[in-house]
Design a protein around this motif. Structure first.
Motif, mmCIF file in Angstrom:
data_model
loop_
_atom_site.group_PDB
_atom_site.id
_atom_site.type_symbol
_atom_site.label_atom_id
_atom_site.label_comp_id
_atom_site.label_asym_id
_atom_site.label_seq_id
_atom_site.Cartn_x
_atom_site.Cartn_y
_atom_site.Cartn_z
ATOM 1 N N THR A 171 43.039 11.329 6.726
ATOM 2 C CA THR A 171 43.449 9.936 6.885
ATOM 3 C C THR A 171 44.911 9.850 7.303
ATOM 4 O OG1 THR A 171 41.829 9.128 5.294
ATOM 5 C CG2 THR A 171 43.756 7.737 5.695
ATOM 6 N N THR A 228 40.725 6.550 9.110
ATOM 7 C CA THR A 228 40.557 6.472 7.669
ATOM 8 C C THR A 228 39.251 7.149 7.285
ATOM 9 O OG1 THR A 228 41.770 4.378 7.573
ATOM 10 C CG2 THR A 228 40.415 4.950 5.668
ATOM 11 N N LEU A 277 37.103 3.848 10.650
ATOM 12 C CA LEU A 277 36.722 4.236 9.298
ATOM 13 C C LEU A 277 35.470 5.099 9.359
ATOM 14 C CD1 LEU A 277 36.878 3.971 6.178
ATOM 15 C CD2 LEU A 277 35.524 1.864 6.417
ATOM 16 N N GLN A 329 33.029 8.085 6.931
ATOM 17 C CA GLN A 329 32.791 8.717 5.632
ATOM 18 C C GLN A 329 33.146 10.203 5.692
ATOM 19 O OE1 GLN A 329 28.720 7.943 4.523
ATOM 20 N NE2 GLN A 329 29.214 5.926 3.707
ATOM 21 N N PRO A 330 33.473 10.793 4.555
ATOM 22 C CA PRO A 330 33.719 12.241 4.529
ATOM 23 C C PRO A 330 32.534 13.009 5.111
ATOM 24 C CG PRO A 330 34.419 11.261 2.483
ATOM 25 C CD PRO A 330 33.724 10.170 3.240
ATOM 26 N N LYS A 365 37.738 14.902 6.429
ATOM 27 C CA LYS A 365 38.034 14.894 5.011
ATOM 28 C C LYS A 365 38.991 13.744 4.690
ATOM 29 C CE LYS A 365 37.776 19.943 5.007
ATOM 30 N NZ LYS A 365 38.478 21.217 4.688
ATOM 31 N N PRO A 366 39.022 13.295 3.452
ATOM 32 C CA PRO A 366 39.965 12.224 3.100
ATOM 33 C C PRO A 366 41.418 12.559 3.461
ATOM 34 C CG PRO A 366 38.341 12.470 1.378
ATOM 35 C CD PRO A 366 38.090 13.590 2.355
ATOM 36 N N SER A 415 36.929 7.779 4.205
ATOM 37 C CA SER A 415 36.711 7.290 2.842
ATOM 38 C C SER A 415 35.249 6.944 2.654
ATOM 39 C CB SER A 415 37.576 6.062 2.580
ATOM 40 O OG SER A 415 37.292 5.510 1.311
ATOM 41 N N SER A 416 34.790 7.140 1.425
ATOM 42 C CA SER A 416 33.430 6.749 1.111
ATOM 43 C C SER A 416 33.393 5.333 0.542
ATOM 44 C CB SER A 416 32.807 7.732 0.116
ATOM 45 O OG SER A 416 33.620 7.841 -1.038
#
Length: 115
Positions: free
Chosen positions: A90, A112, A11, A13-14, A86-87, A114-115
């Motif tokens: 994913t 993944t 996981l 973050q963007p 970027k999202p 995601s923020s």
């Protein structure tokens, strides 16, 4: 039997980065091409990046300038450096290797964004 083992997903973050690794059970130069594909539920698996035995690389338009595929010095590992994630990145990422008419796949690693 060729085995491919991916690692490095997770996981993030963007805007973040990840590096995926694919360890092959044999010398990667024995394959015609090695590549990374990704798949999201309900969609076809798509090519992200590939490298030929001679070192030529190809990237999906959506990842050009952000992802880099490279070969490790140990000659049995390829890497996918993913920057500015970027999202839409994913997906489950799969390593592949092919030789003549045969193709092998790894088990996949989840990425993944995601923020």
């Amino acid at each position: 039997q060729v085995q491919l083992v991916e690692s490095g997903g997770g996981l993030v973050q963007p805007g973040g980065s990840l590096r995926l690794s694919c360890a092959a059970s044999g010398n990667i130069f024995s394959f015609d091409t090695m590549g990374w594909y990704r798949q999201v539920p309900g969609k076809q698996r798509e090519l992200v990046a590939a490298i030929t035995r001679g070192g030529s690389t190809d990237y999906a338009d959506s990842v050009k300038g952000r992802f880099t595929l490279s070969r490790g010095n140990a000659k049995n590992t390829v890497y996918l450096q993913m920057n500015n994630l970027k999202p839409d990145d994913t997906a489950v990422y799969y390593c592949s290797a092919d030789r003549v008419s045969l193709i092998w796949w790894g088990q996949g690693t989840q990425v993944t964004v995601s923020s």
